[in-house]
Design a protein around this motif. Structure first.
Motif, PDB file in Angstrom:
ATOM      1  N   TYR A 141       3.561   6.638  -0.559  1.00 32.19           N
ATOM      2  CA  TYR A 141       2.533   7.597  -0.963  1.00 32.19           C
ATOM      3  C   TYR A 141       1.437   7.616   0.080  1.00 32.19           C
ATOM      4  O   TYR A 141       0.813   8.511   0.120  1.00 32.19           O
ATOM      5  CB  TYR A 141       1.811   6.865  -2.201  1.00 32.19           C
ATOM      6  N   ARG A 147      -1.172  11.017  -4.032  1.00 34.84           N
ATOM      7  CA  ARG A 147      -1.705  10.077  -5.098  1.00 34.84           C
ATOM      8  C   ARG A 147      -0.675   9.246  -5.928  1.00 34.84           C
ATOM      9  O   ARG A 147       0.110  10.315  -6.493  1.00 34.84           O
ATOM     10  CB  ARG A 147      -2.994  11.037  -5.932  1.00 34.84           C
ATOM     11  N   ASN A 234      -4.074   2.302  -6.737  1.00 36.02           N
ATOM     12  CA  ASN A 234      -4.843   3.285  -6.616  1.00 36.02           C
ATOM     13  C   ASN A 234      -6.087   3.474  -5.718  1.00 36.02           C
ATOM     14  O   ASN A 234      -6.390   4.181  -5.180  1.00 36.02           O
ATOM     15  CB  ASN A 234      -5.021   3.908  -8.025  1.00 36.02           C
ATOM     16  N   HIS A 238      -6.573   5.472  -2.750  1.00 34.86           N
ATOM     17  CA  HIS A 238      -7.763   6.639  -3.016  1.00 34.86           C
ATOM     18  C   HIS A 238      -8.652   6.501  -1.607  1.00 34.86           C
ATOM     19  O   HIS A 238      -9.018   7.793  -1.013  1.00 34.86           O
ATOM     20  CB  HIS A 238      -8.598   6.445  -4.127  1.00 34.86           C
TER      21      HIS A 238
END
Length: 246
Positions: A141, A147, A234, A238
């Motif tokens: 990722y 994402r 995440n 992010h």
């Protein structure tokens, strides 16, 4: 392979890897707190079961007179041996006033726990692959600036799977599921079912009741660790994806 299929495959791989990783983390935590044996001894009816069935044992005497602390120690010794190649199972002993010092386990029980140790070793490799898969997907990722699937969607999917599993377990019956799983995972002809009158191991664990409590605790912890892994992935991705590429 179109983009939708790729996303689904990527999400499924990441989710499944996360489950195995969380599964292993939950197991490690449970191992280090002796699978909450002391709690279930008091709250799960194990102590009462020992008082009822231990005096009926054909081969051992006095176990009903052991203390809770002794039973916790014996369980810890079994757990340690199972997680370390079954070493030392034959030498686990207990002693109470008025009775000779006795080995806890019979030869058949030692054989069964040795099979369990082999199974645990195989599951450990599955968890390792899950952890490696999780890290590999996180790197994928990051490098692809993609994402990952949302935490909420993955947690909901896992929760749905767990609810389905619990419903199936309740419909079929825990005892029947317990028996069928043993037939699947252990070698043919190896004893794995022991009546309470024959086995202090079964008595002190009130099998399969203790395993039901452990499965419940394990499921809850797996869900918690799954959520943590997804949250961490995440948040970190992010942050990385929001920063300019070098």
């Amino acid at each position: 392979m179109n983009s939708t299929v790729k996303k689904l495959f990527s999400a499924g791989t990441f989710s499944l890897s996360s489950v195995f990783f969380a599964f292993g983390l939950a197991w490690v935590l449970l191992y280090h707190i002796d699978f909450s044996y002391g709690r279930w001894h008091d709250l799960g009816g194990i102590g009462t079961a020992i008082e009822k069935y231990a005096p009926q044992n054909y081969y051992r005497s006095g176990f009903a007179e052991t203390t809770k602390a002794q039973r916790e120690s014996l369980f810890q010794q079994i757990s340690y041996s199972v997680h370390h190649g079954a070493v030392g199972l034959e030498t686990i002993m207990y002693s109470v006033p008025g009775h000779p010092t006795q080995t806890l386990l019979t030869a058949d029980e030692v054989g069964h726990l040795t099979d369990v140790a082999i199974l645990v070793n195989k599951v450990e490799w599955l968890v390792i692959f899950g952890a490696l898969g999780w890290f590999a997907m996180a790197v994928h990722y990051y490098r692809g600036r993609i994402r990952p699937p949302s935490v909420l969607n993955q947690c909901l999917a896992l929760l749905i799977l767990m609810v389905v599993f619990v419903v199936i377990l309740l419909v079929i019956g825990p005892t029947k599921v317990f028996s069928q799983m043993h037939e699947w995972v252990f070698p043919p002809g190896h004893p794995w079912f022991f009546y309470y009158q024959q086995s202090l191991m079964s008595t002190m664990m009130w099998a399969p009741v203790l395993f039901g409590w452990i499965a419940f605790e394990w499921a809850v912890l797996t869900l918690m660790f799954f959520g943590v892994l997804q949250f961490v992935a995440n948040r970190l991705l992010h942050r990385f994806l929001a920063s300019p590429q070098p």
